[in-house]
Design an enzyme around this catalytic site. Sequence first.
Site, short mmCIF file in Angstrom:
data_model
loop_
_atom_site.label_atom_id
_atom_site.label_comp_id
_atom_site.label_asym_id
_atom_site.label_seq_id
_atom_site.Cartn_x
_atom_site.Cartn_y
_atom_site.Cartn_z
N SER A 90 10.66 -34.39 -12.17
CA SER A 90 9.96 -34.21 -10.79
C SER A 90 9.56 -32.85 -10.72
O SER A 90 8.94 -32.19 -11.31
CB SER A 90 10.94 -34.80 -9.82
OG SER A 90 10.08 -35.03 -8.70
N THR A 91 10.11 -32.40 -9.68
CA THR A 91 9.66 -31.03 -9.09
C THR A 91 10.21 -30.09 -10.16
O THR A 91 11.08 -29.82 -10.62
CB THR A 91 10.45 -30.42 -8.10
OG1 THR A 91 10.29 -31.42 -6.93
CG2 THR A 91 9.95 -29.00 -7.44
N HIS A 112 7.28 -37.67 -11.63
CA HIS A 112 6.78 -38.06 -10.45
C HIS A 112 5.54 -37.20 -10.14
O HIS A 112 5.65 -36.09 -9.64
CB HIS A 112 7.84 -37.55 -9.17
CG HIS A 112 9.10 -38.34 -9.29
ND1 HIS A 112 10.13 -37.97 -8.72
CD2 HIS A 112 9.62 -39.52 -9.86
CE1 HIS A 112 11.25 -38.75 -8.88
NE2 HIS A 112 10.59 -39.57 -9.61
N MET A 143 13.90 -32.88 -7.51
CA MET A 143 14.53 -33.21 -6.38
C MET A 143 14.95 -34.90 -6.23
O MET A 143 14.50 -35.76 -6.82
CB MET A 143 13.78 -32.75 -5.23
CG MET A 143 12.52 -33.71 -4.82
SD MET A 143 11.65 -33.29 -3.20
CE MET A 143 11.30 -31.35 -3.50
N ASP A 151 16.78 -39.68 -8.48
CA ASP A 151 16.19 -40.56 -9.38
C ASP A 151 16.60 -40.42 -10.78
O ASP A 151 16.72 -39.47 -11.36
CB ASP A 151 14.62 -40.61 -9.30
CG ASP A 151 13.90 -41.66 -10.08
OD1 ASP A 151 14.49 -42.66 -10.12
OD2 ASP A 151 12.61 -41.78 -10.13
#
Length: 390
Positions: A207-208, A236, A329, A332
């Site tokens: 993600s991030t 994401h 973050m 998940d």
Amino acid sequence: MAVVSGSSSGGAKDDGPIRVMVVDDSAVVRGLESRILQADPGITVVASVGNGQVAVQALERHDVEVIVLDIEMPVMDGLTALPELLKRDPNLKIIMSSTLTLKNAEVSLTALSKGAADYIPKPTASRDMGGGQDFAVELVSKVKTLGRVRRQRSGLAKPLFPPRSRTPVGTPATPAAPAVSALSLKGPLQLRPPPTERPDLIAIGSSTGGPQALFKVLGDITAAGGVPQPIMITQHMPATFTTILAEHITRSARMSAKEGVDGELIKGGQVYVAPGGFHMVAKAEGTQRKLALNQDPPENFCRPSVDPMLRSLAQIYGRRLLVVILTGMGSDGAKGGKVVVDSGGSVVAQDEATSVVWGMPGAAAQAGICSAVLPLSEIGSYVHRLATKR
């Protein structure tokens, strides 16, 4: 320039609200974002400005921790302002804001390579401008998370995960599964034994900070000689952005990468990226393994989400599945990773020191499901060793 609230640089308290600057040439968007952020008691908007040049100047007068930075602006656009802002404060956390176009998706990924921490699709007139909550929730979450990370890295805030004092198990120090390295925890982690069989598929969740981490890991795998297995990636990202991500992987890592297509055969040597807006899972039809896309409800506030991908893969590949959880973050991938290890598969996570946000990999590491927790620079070679061992 419209200043919402001010604070003198150098005199701000680091235990108060996260200090944010909003930069957008649209007064409507600036107003919307400022109202959303100010509504959260953990955030204060210290400046709201109309272009990158004024944003650079505003850093001389305001103590800012996080910037929401538009891409397309007059005088100085976001991509031009980005290095100037980071030059003045290398610890700034900058979130690029852009409309969902191929051009802006390309620019956003370029911005990430130049030091931006994250990106967010701009609010749309049909939904978010009319009071929709999706944009608001995402904006507040990213600002607070990145602000907290900045403070943690400066020793001004408590770590996201408390210290653990558990004893490692198995033999994580073997060449196939290095011990925890460069991990800024106060106590040892419990590591599972390294896998003994070569995987039939490699799955990656991120993600991030994920795009740059993906380019590094996949590029290192290519540099080591490549792998014959298919690779499935859930990052994401919204639609359009995942299209550009696949193209960047093909160019930067020299791998054949594409967005996954519902019903297509899973083939060795191919990288499949979950399309924005869809969960990407696997299904078995006789001896064939195929991709399946669905728009089931978001999990962990995300679609695509890592957990449904991992649950489906665990059912099909069992102990011959290798999972990598990279920076991001939230948590998940941790629950799906538990299903993977219960089925005999293995999980490796990125360490805290090299993660932009140690949320997803930290959750996996703290859950005790990992065979290794490694710096980003070691993950590609680790995966290659496991994927090519006889």
